[in-house]
Design a protein around this motif. Structure first.
Motif, PDB file in Angstrom:
ATOM      1  N   GLU A 131      -1.783  11.752   5.845  1.00  0.00           N
ATOM      2  CA  GLU A 131      -0.363  11.428   5.726  1.00  0.00           C
ATOM      3  C   GLU A 131       0.460  12.188   6.756  1.00  0.00           C
ATOM      4  OE1 GLU A 131       3.338  11.273   2.537  1.00  0.00           O
ATOM      5  OE2 GLU A 131       1.504  12.316   2.005  1.00  0.00           O
TER       6      GLU A 131
ATOM      7  N   GLU B   9      -4.254   0.249   5.158  1.00  0.00           N
ATOM      8  CA  GLU B   9      -2.806   0.377   5.325  1.00  0.00           C
ATOM      9  C   GLU B   9      -2.372   1.834   5.157  1.00  0.00           C
ATOM     10  OE1 GLU B   9      -0.900  -2.116   6.175  1.00  0.00           O
ATOM     11  OE2 GLU B   9      -1.389  -3.964   5.090  1.00  0.00           O
ATOM     12  N   ASP B  10      -1.140   2.120   5.568  1.00  0.00           N
ATOM     13  CA  ASP B  10      -0.486   3.391   5.296  1.00  0.00           C
ATOM     14  C   ASP B  10      -0.510   3.675   3.802  1.00  0.00           C
ATOM     15  OD1 ASP B  10       1.629   5.547   5.557  1.00  0.00           O
ATOM     16  OD2 ASP B  10       2.760   4.036   4.465  1.00  0.00           O
ATOM     17  N   GLY B  11      -0.959   4.885   3.416  1.00  0.00           N
ATOM     18  CA  GLY B  11      -1.176   5.201   2.011  1.00  0.00           C
ATOM     19  C   GLY B  11       0.057   5.187   1.139  1.00  0.00           C
TER      20      GLY B  11
ATOM     21  N   THR C 117       2.955   3.904   1.376  1.00  0.00           N
ATOM     22  CA  THR C 117       3.612   2.605   1.253  1.00  0.00           C
ATOM     23  C   THR C 117       2.992   1.790   0.125  1.00  0.00           C
ATOM     24  OG1 THR C 117       4.181   2.574   3.596  1.00  0.00           O
ATOM     25  CG2 THR C 117       4.133   0.448   2.473  1.00  0.00           C
ATOM     26  N   LEU C 118       1.661   1.871  -0.004  1.00  0.00           N
ATOM     27  CA  LEU C 118       0.973   1.099  -1.033  1.00  0.00           C
ATOM     28  C   LEU C 118       1.001   1.771  -2.393  1.00  0.00           C
ATOM     29  CD1 LEU C 118      -2.266  -0.217   0.745  1.00  0.00           C
ATOM     30  CD2 LEU C 118      -0.041  -1.321   0.541  1.00  0.00           C
ATOM     31  N   THR C 119       0.970   3.109  -2.429  1.00  0.00           N
ATOM     32  CA  THR C 119       0.853   3.809  -3.707  1.00  0.00           C
ATOM     33  C   THR C 119       2.220   3.916  -4.362  1.00  0.00           C
ATOM     34  OG1 THR C 119       0.885   5.944  -2.529  1.00  0.00           O
ATOM     35  CG2 THR C 119      -1.262   4.992  -3.056  1.00  0.00           C
TER      36      THR C 119
ATOM     37  N   THR D   9      -7.249   6.530  -7.605  1.00  0.00           N
ATOM     38  CA  THR D   9      -6.074   5.989  -6.919  1.00  0.00           C
ATOM     39  C   THR D   9      -5.830   4.547  -7.322  1.00  0.00           C
ATOM     40  OG1 THR D   9      -6.396   7.457  -5.011  1.00  0.00           O
ATOM     41  CG2 THR D   9      -5.075   5.465  -4.658  1.00  0.00           C
TER      42      THR D   9
ATOM     43  N   ILE E 121      -2.458  -2.547  -5.915  1.00  0.00           N
ATOM     44  CA  ILE E 121      -2.934  -2.475  -4.525  1.00  0.00           C
ATOM     45  C   ILE E 121      -3.796  -3.686  -4.165  1.00  0.00           C
ATOM     46  CG2 ILE E 121      -4.386  -1.202  -2.899  1.00  0.00           C
ATOM     47  CD1 ILE E 121      -3.451   1.373  -4.240  1.00  0.00           C
TER      48      ILE E 121
ATOM     49  N   PRO F 178      -5.668   1.803   0.897  1.00  0.00           N
ATOM     50  CA  PRO F 178      -4.713   2.788   1.415  1.00  0.00           C
ATOM     51  C   PRO F 178      -5.441   3.920   2.115  1.00  0.00           C
ATOM     52  CG  PRO F 178      -4.975   3.065  -0.957  1.00  0.00           C
ATOM     53  CD  PRO F 178      -5.781   1.853  -0.571  1.00  0.00           C
TER      54      PRO F 178
ATOM     55  N   THR G 239      -2.785   1.879   9.671  1.00  0.00           N
ATOM     56  CA  THR G 239      -2.198   3.207   9.576  1.00  0.00           C
ATOM     57  C   THR G 239      -1.687   3.600  10.954  1.00  0.00           C
ATOM     58  OG1 THR G 239      -2.699   5.551   9.180  1.00  0.00           O
ATOM     59  CG2 THR G 239      -4.520   4.156   9.843  1.00  0.00           C
TER      60      THR G 239
END
Length: 440
Positions: free
Chosen positions: A185, A318-320, A322-324, A359, A366, A371, A399
């Motif tokens: 991140e 994907e960018d973590g 943003t999804l979580t 996760t 998701i 992510p 990412t």
């Protein structure tokens, strides 16, 4: 009477609020921080080096789910809510727990915690995680570089390691990322700034960080995290909106606060959004903050080899965030897969390893995406093993970092890049030059 305090947080805003509001205030005794959103934050100590002379043992950080028990056991007087990207209804659920247990509940006023700089400050914030504020920040920096300004980026905190080593962090090379043991991140935010030849600061004590940044900058660009408010008082406050999540700008904390404080409202991702959603956002902004200048922007996607994607079964990474906790069901990788003709998306869920199982259990929305989770070396290993176990033709990595520099992938990787692009007039550069003509 000294009031006993708990600060609710996620290793960012909570530490800043303590530093500027509670640390040297004899009216308060901070008993502990609580932690949520980020794995493995609880169980640590906010160290004496940061906590100050009134806290020679430091301050414990405990799990958020112990909140009501802590209030009762420690006879807490006040709980300060200090983290971001939270639905309004969830904030009030927390307030209900706090008041039922016998304490007062507060949210500290956004301007109260803003530090004043000797330099010009442009802040870039958002109404949700994943709106595209980091690409907007980089575009602002390029505008300033073109104007011949010395520009430094200061990033919202991500102090997930040894806090005593992260009091003030300066990054100007990829070697710095390795030496300071950055998580995925952190790399997602710092690496693209470094790659454009700029310096980025982050850490824990933003008074010290500001003093360091001012020594090498004419202009400081505050790059916010999640949908948090700025830590520095801005001369121009840019707030980014997402037309894929219309309605969130008025239903999340403190994203709505950002909307109300915006000097410039950037509606991003216009190129991939429904026109009626863009117009709905425009109406909401005009209704709630009619003084804000509205700008339309695209999140322009590109891949080096579009033909490599066409007709293939792809695993999208994907960018973590943003999804979580950002709750997006898709990101730039899915849009790129569709745009460049991928045959299908590979489903990573049968092949999840280690912490990624938890996760996906926590964030079931998701779906058939992965992510880029990497808050620790163990979690990065889980990510690597999941990617390598998932059958697909290639990995479509959206990412912001070079994923292959962090994990060893046993299949081809195609990188998705995305950047701010003006969609119409006025442009962001025009507005910056006009709004700050007496400051630049």
């Amino acid at each position: 009477m000294v009031e006993k305090v708990i600060i609710m947080g996620a290793a960012g805003r909570d530490f800043h609020n303590f530093n500027v509001y509670f640390r040297d205030n004899p009216r308060y005794e901070v008993v502990c921080f609580t932690a949520t959103q980020i794995p493995d934050i609880d169980g640590r100590i906010y160290p004496p080096q940061l906590a100050g002379s009134r806290y020679p043992q430091g301050i414990p950080i405990v799990a958020d789910d112990q909140l009501m028990e802590l209030i009762r056991r420690e006879k807490i007087d006040l709980v300060a809510f200090s983290y971001s990207d939270v639905p309004h209804v969830e904030v009030m659920h927390k307030a209900s727990q706090v008041t039922a247990a016998g304490a007062d509940f507060i949210i500290i006023g956004a301007p109260y915690t803003m530090l004043t700089s000797q330099r010009t400050v442009i802040s870039v914030c958002a109404v949700r995680t994943g709106c595209g504020k980091s690409q907007t920040s980089r575009h602002v920096m390029r505008i300033l570089q073109k104007m011949g300004k010395r520009v430094v980026c200061v990033r919202h905190p991500m102090p997930y390691g040894d806090l005593t080593r992260q009091i003030v962090q300066r990054f100007s090379s990829r070697e710095d990322l390795v030496n300071q043991r950055c998580t995925i991140e952190e790399r997602e935010e710092y690496e693209p700034v470094i790659d454009m030849g700029a310096v980025v600061y982050a850490g824990v004590d933003y008074g010290l960080i500001l003093a360091a940044a001012e020594k090498e900058a004419d202009v400081i660009v505050w790059d916010g995290g999640n949908n948090d408010t700025p830590f520095f008082k801005p001369d121009l406050n840019i707030v980014v909106f997402d037309p894929h999540r219309v309605g969130h700008e008025t239903t999340y904390h403190p994203g709505e606060t950002n909307m109300l404080m915006a000097d410039v409202a950037v509606i991003n991702k216009v190129d991939s959004a429904l026109p009626e959603n863009v117009e709905a956002l425009r109406r909401t902004i005009v209704k709630n903050n009619p003084a804000a200048t509205i700008i339309l922007a695209d999140s322009a996607l590109s891949v080096a080899d579009p033909e490599a994607v066409k007709g293939r079964r792809v695993l999208v990474v994907e960018d973590g965030p943003t999804l979580t906790h950002g709750e997006m069901p898709f990101g730039a990788g899915v849009i790129a897969a569709r745009r460049f003709g991928a045959a299908s998306l590979a489903d990573p869920r049968p092949y999840l390893k280690g912490s990624l199982v938890q996760t996906f259990a926590r964030y079931p929305h998701i779906g058939t995406l992965l992510p880029a989770m990497g808050y620790s070396s163990a979690q990065i290993k889980d990510l690597e093993e999941t990617i390598n176990a998932c059958p697909c033709d290639l990995v479509l990595s959206a990412t912001p970092i070079d994923l292959t520099a962090v994990v060893k992938v046993n299949k081809p990787v195609v990188r998705v890049r995305y950047a701010y692009q003006d969609n119409s007039m006025p442009t962001l550069e025009t507005v910056i030059r006009e709004r700050l003509k007496d400051r630049l």
